[in-house]
Structures are given as structure tokens and as C-alpha cells.
Design a protein around this motif. Structure first.
Motif, PDB file in Angstrom:
ATOM      1  N   ARG A  82      50.539  24.961  32.269  1.00 17.92           N
ATOM      2  CA  ARG A  82      49.771  26.084  32.777  1.00 17.92           C
ATOM      3  C   ARG A  82      48.757  25.597  33.804  1.00 17.92           C
ATOM      4  N   VAL A  83      48.375  26.501  34.689  1.00 14.57           N
ATOM      5  CA  VAL A  83      47.353  26.163  35.673  1.00 14.57           C
ATOM      6  C   VAL A  83      46.206  27.169  35.580  1.00 14.57           C
ATOM      7  N   GLY A  84      45.010  26.673  35.849  1.00 12.70           N
ATOM      8  CA  GLY A  84      43.830  27.511  35.862  1.00 12.70           C
ATOM      9  C   GLY A  84      43.026  27.259  37.124  1.00 12.70           C
ATOM     10  N   ASN A  85      42.082  28.121  37.373  1.00 13.24           N
ATOM     11  CA  ASN A  85      41.269  28.108  38.589  1.00 13.24           C
ATOM     12  C   ASN A  85      40.015  27.258  38.392  1.00 13.24           C
ATOM     13  N   HIS A  86      39.761  26.356  39.328  1.00 11.75           N
ATOM     14  CA  HIS A  86      38.573  25.478  39.281  1.00 11.75           C
ATOM     15  C   HIS A  86      37.779  25.610  40.581  1.00 11.75           C
ATOM     16  N   THR A  87      37.860  26.785  41.186  1.00  6.19           N
ATOM     17  CA  THR A  87      37.270  27.154  42.480  1.00  6.19           C
ATOM     18  C   THR A  87      38.045  26.522  43.641  1.00  6.19           C
ATOM     19  N   ASN A  98      25.911  34.471  43.863  1.00  5.08           N
ATOM     20  CA  ASN A  98      26.992  35.129  43.137  1.00  5.08           C
ATOM     21  C   ASN A  98      28.155  35.538  44.042  1.00  5.08           C
ATOM     22  N   LYS A  99      27.865  36.213  45.139  1.00  2.00           N
ATOM     23  CA  LYS A  99      28.912  36.710  46.020  1.00  2.00           C
ATOM     24  C   LYS A  99      29.750  35.570  46.583  1.00  2.00           C
ATOM     25  N   ALA A 100      29.096  34.500  47.008  1.00  2.00           N
ATOM     26  CA  ALA A 100      29.806  33.352  47.576  1.00  2.00           C
ATOM     27  C   ALA A 100      30.645  32.642  46.516  1.00  2.00           C
ATOM     28  N   TYR A 101      30.121  32.592  45.299  1.00  2.00           N
ATOM     29  CA  TYR A 101      30.835  31.930  44.209  1.00  2.00           C
ATOM     30  C   TYR A 101      32.124  32.677  43.876  1.00  2.00           C
ATOM     31  N   ILE A 102      32.010  33.986  43.723  1.00  2.00           N
ATOM     32  CA  ILE A 102      33.179  34.806  43.396  1.00  2.00           C
ATOM     33  C   ILE A 102      34.216  34.726  44.511  1.00  2.00           C
ATOM     34  N   LYS A 103      33.752  34.733  45.744  1.00  2.65           N
ATOM     35  CA  LYS A 103      34.659  34.640  46.887  1.00  2.65           C
ATOM     36  C   LYS A 103      35.427  33.322  46.858  1.00  2.65           C
ATOM     37  N   ASN A 104      34.753  32.245  46.458  1.00  5.90           N
ATOM     38  CA  ASN A 104      35.386  30.931  46.390  1.00  5.90           C
ATOM     39  C   ASN A 104      36.454  30.893  45.295  1.00  5.90           C
ATOM     40  N   VAL A 105      36.160  31.520  44.174  1.00  3.53           N
ATOM     41  CA  VAL A 105      37.124  31.594  43.079  1.00  3.53           C
ATOM     42  C   VAL A 105      38.346  32.407  43.500  1.00  3.53           C
ATOM     43  N   GLU A 106      38.120  33.544  44.120  1.00  9.92           N
ATOM     44  CA  GLU A 106      39.212  34.419  44.537  1.00  9.92           C
ATOM     45  C   GLU A 106      40.069  33.772  45.618  1.00  9.92           C
ATOM     46  N   PHE A 127      39.845  30.457  34.147  1.00  8.88           N
ATOM     47  CA  PHE A 127      38.861  29.847  35.042  1.00  8.88           C
ATOM     48  C   PHE A 127      37.962  28.886  34.292  1.00  8.88           C
ATOM     49  N   ARG A 128      37.773  27.708  34.870  1.00  6.32           N
ATOM     50  CA  ARG A 128      36.789  26.750  34.345  1.00  6.32           C
ATOM     51  C   ARG A 128      35.806  26.411  35.453  1.00  6.32           C
ATOM     52  N   PRO A 129      34.520  26.633  35.220  1.00  8.90           N
ATOM     53  CA  PRO A 129      33.518  26.320  36.245  1.00  8.90           C
ATOM     54  C   PRO A 129      33.344  24.820  36.424  1.00  8.90           C
ATOM     55  N   PRO A 130      33.383  24.333  37.659  1.00  6.18           N
ATOM     56  CA  PRO A 130      33.103  22.911  37.898  1.00  6.18           C
ATOM     57  C   PRO A 130      31.761  22.511  37.293  1.00  6.18           C
ATOM     58  N   TYR A 131      31.736  21.362  36.663  1.00 10.92           N
ATOM     59  CA  TYR A 131      30.538  20.821  36.006  1.00 10.92           C
ATOM     60  C   TYR A 131      30.106  21.664  34.803  1.00 10.92           C
ATOM     61  N   GLY A 132      30.851  22.713  34.498  1.00 11.19           N
ATOM     62  CA  GLY A 132      30.446  23.619  33.432  1.00 11.19           C
ATOM     63  C   GLY A 132      29.234  24.449  33.792  1.00 11.19           C
ATOM     64  N   LYS A 133      28.920  24.494  35.083  1.00  8.96           N
ATOM     65  CA  LYS A 133      27.706  25.179  35.542  1.00  8.96           C
ATOM     66  C   LYS A 133      28.044  26.526  36.155  1.00  8.96           C
ATOM     67  N   ILE A 134      27.669  27.569  35.439  1.00 11.26           N
ATOM     68  CA  ILE A 134      27.932  28.924  35.885  1.00 11.26           C
ATOM     69  C   ILE A 134      26.798  29.816  35.396  1.00 11.26           C
ATOM     70  N   THR A 135      26.343  30.721  36.226  1.00 10.52           N
ATOM     71  CA  THR A 135      25.240  31.602  35.837  1.00 10.52           C
ATOM     72  C   THR A 135      25.774  32.769  34.993  1.00 10.52           C
ATOM     73  N   PHE A 136      24.868  33.428  34.292  1.00 13.22           N
ATOM     74  CA  PHE A 136      25.264  34.594  33.497  1.00 13.22           C
ATOM     75  C   PHE A 136      25.927  35.649  34.385  1.00 13.22           C
ATOM     76  N   LYS A 137      25.347  35.871  35.566  1.00  9.01           N
ATOM     77  CA  LYS A 137      25.861  36.902  36.466  1.00  9.01           C
ATOM     78  C   LYS A 137      27.247  36.541  36.970  1.00  9.01           C
ATOM     79  N   GLN A 138      27.444  35.280  37.340  1.00 11.30           N
ATOM     80  CA  GLN A 138      28.758  34.843  37.811  1.00 11.30           C
ATOM     81  C   GLN A 138      29.814  35.008  36.720  1.00 11.30           C
ATOM     82  N   GLY A 139      29.449  34.603  35.510  1.00  9.78           N
ATOM     83  CA  GLY A 139      30.377  34.732  34.394  1.00  9.78           C
ATOM     84  C   GLY A 139      30.717  36.185  34.110  1.00  9.78           C
TER      85      GLY A 139
END
Length: 217
Positions: A82-87, A98-106, A127-139
Motif C-alpha cells: 500500500r502507499v500513503g501520502n507524505h506530502t 494551513n492552506k499551503a499545507y493542504i495544497k501540498n498534500v493534494e 496520510f502521515r505528516p512528515p516529522y509527525g508535525k501537524i497542527t490541529f487545523k491541518q489535521g
């Protein structure tokens, strides 16, 4: 040794209950995951080792790497992993709006879909956030878009050159249990420790009656 724990504390899991930290099961199954690829030679080496143990895994890929190495990405799919998204560019959520982060994931998600080729697999919204660093809003935004955020139960610390290869191996074997999600990396930086540890982990847990599965929801 870094302050980040090898085994994710229950209190952290309770703060982010909507994220996936492990799979709730008593079955002897471990979920191996690999971040930061695909990487020529290294990812292919992993695929070969996994095949020897009839093991399946989940690869959290960087979109830019998929664009550079589409054949390696296709190799993951061909082996029914399986594959998942890592940005798209391995960005830190805490330092990105937030907007830039979501755009990068998409962006990364579109790259994956374009590179499916003839695979019978379909990209899950893992999706797994790089470094495990993700804000509440991004999540919250990503979950609203249908993404399932995958964290981890056990870190191998294969990227950490301050520890020994034996310590990397012990990190996994001493902490993993049924349902654990374990993090390795198919990157150049982590390759020395990972290549030492992964075969030994597969052998260790296989002898104990474990199997290795890819994440699927």
C-alpha cells in the motif's frame, strides 16, 4: 538518544484519538511502514527483503520522489503493497500555513493517481505528516477531505546516526506488539541502520509466529 520516545505514550494517543496510532487486535500482526521514498536501490532492496518473508507494508511516499522515480513507485504497487501520502515536498506542518499545507498534500495525491498506470490497486487516502508535525487545523481539514491520518506506535530511529544498529533493532523488537505500526525509512539517510535492522526484525517476529500486513481501511 532524542527526547522523542520509541514507543508512543498512551497520553499522546489520547490527545489525538482521531489519528491512527496502532491497530486494535490480538492477532500476531505487525504493520511495517516506510517513509520518505521512493528511493532507487533502497526501496527496491526493501521490496526484495519483504518478498522473502511474504510480508506486506505501507509506503508513505513523497510526491516529488514519485515524480522522479515513477518506476520505483510502480514497483511498490506491483508487489501489492500500500502507499500513503507524505506530502509533495516533505514539509513541516508546524511551520506551514494551513492552506499551503493542504495544497501540498493534494498535489502529492494527484501525482500518485497519475502514476497508478495499470495497477489494480487504488490509492487510499492515507496520510502521515512528515516529522509527525501537524497542527490541529491541518489535521481537521485533511480528515474533512477524507484522509485518514496514520501516525505510529513504534519508531525504529533508523535515521538517527547517534545510536547503534543494534539499538535500532532493539527499539523495534522490545516495543512492538500485536497491532503495532512501526516506522522505518526508505531514504539514503536511514539506509545503513534500516538495512541492518529490517531483515533481523522480519526474522525475529516471523519465528514468533507474526505476519506483516499493509494498512487497509
Amino acid at each position: 538518544m532524542p527526547l522523542i520516545p520509541v514507543k508512543t505514550p498512551k497520553v499522546i494517543k489520547s490527545i489525538f484519538p482521531n489519528y491512527v496510532w496502532n491497530i486494535d487486535t490480538t492477532e500476531k500482526v505487525i504493520y511495517l511502514t516506510f517513509d520518505d521514498g521512493p528511493t532507487p536501490q533502497i526501496t527496491n532492496w526493501i521490496l526484495n527483503i519483504l518478498n522473502q518473508y511474504n510480508a506486506k507494508a505501507t509506503f508513505f511516499c513523497i510526491g516529488a520522489n514519485v515524480e522522479k522515480y515513477p518506476d520505483v513507485f510502480q514497483g511498490i504497487l506491483n508487489e501489492n503493497h500500500r502507499v500513503g501520502n507524505h506530502t509533495q515536498h516533505h514539509i513541516k506542518g508546524w511551520k506551514t500555513k494551513n492552506k499551503a499545507y493542504i495544497k501540498n498534500v493534494e498535489k502529492a495525491q494527484k501525482v500518485f493517481e497519475l502514476n497508478l498506470q495499470n495497477s489494480e490497486l487504488r490509492i487510499q487516502n492515507l496520510f502521515r505528516p512528515p516529522y509527525g508535525k501537524i497542527t490541529f487545523k491541518q489535521g481537521k481539514t485533511l480528515m474533512a477531505l477524507g484522509y485518514k491520518i496514520i501516525m505510529w506506535d513504534v519508531l525504529s530511529f533508523d535515521w538517527d546516526k547517534s545510536i547503534t544498529q543494534e539499538r535500532c533493532f532493539n527499539n523495534v523488537t522490545s516495543k512492538a506488539k500485536p497491532g503495532s505500526i512501526v516506522v522505518f525509512h526508505d531514504s539514503v539517510k536511514a539506509s545503513k541502520h534500516m538495512m541492518y535492522t529490517l531483515p533481523k526484525v522480519l526474522e525475529h517476529f516471523s519465528k514468533k509466529g507474526y505476519s506483516f500486513k499493509a494498512l487497509e481501511f
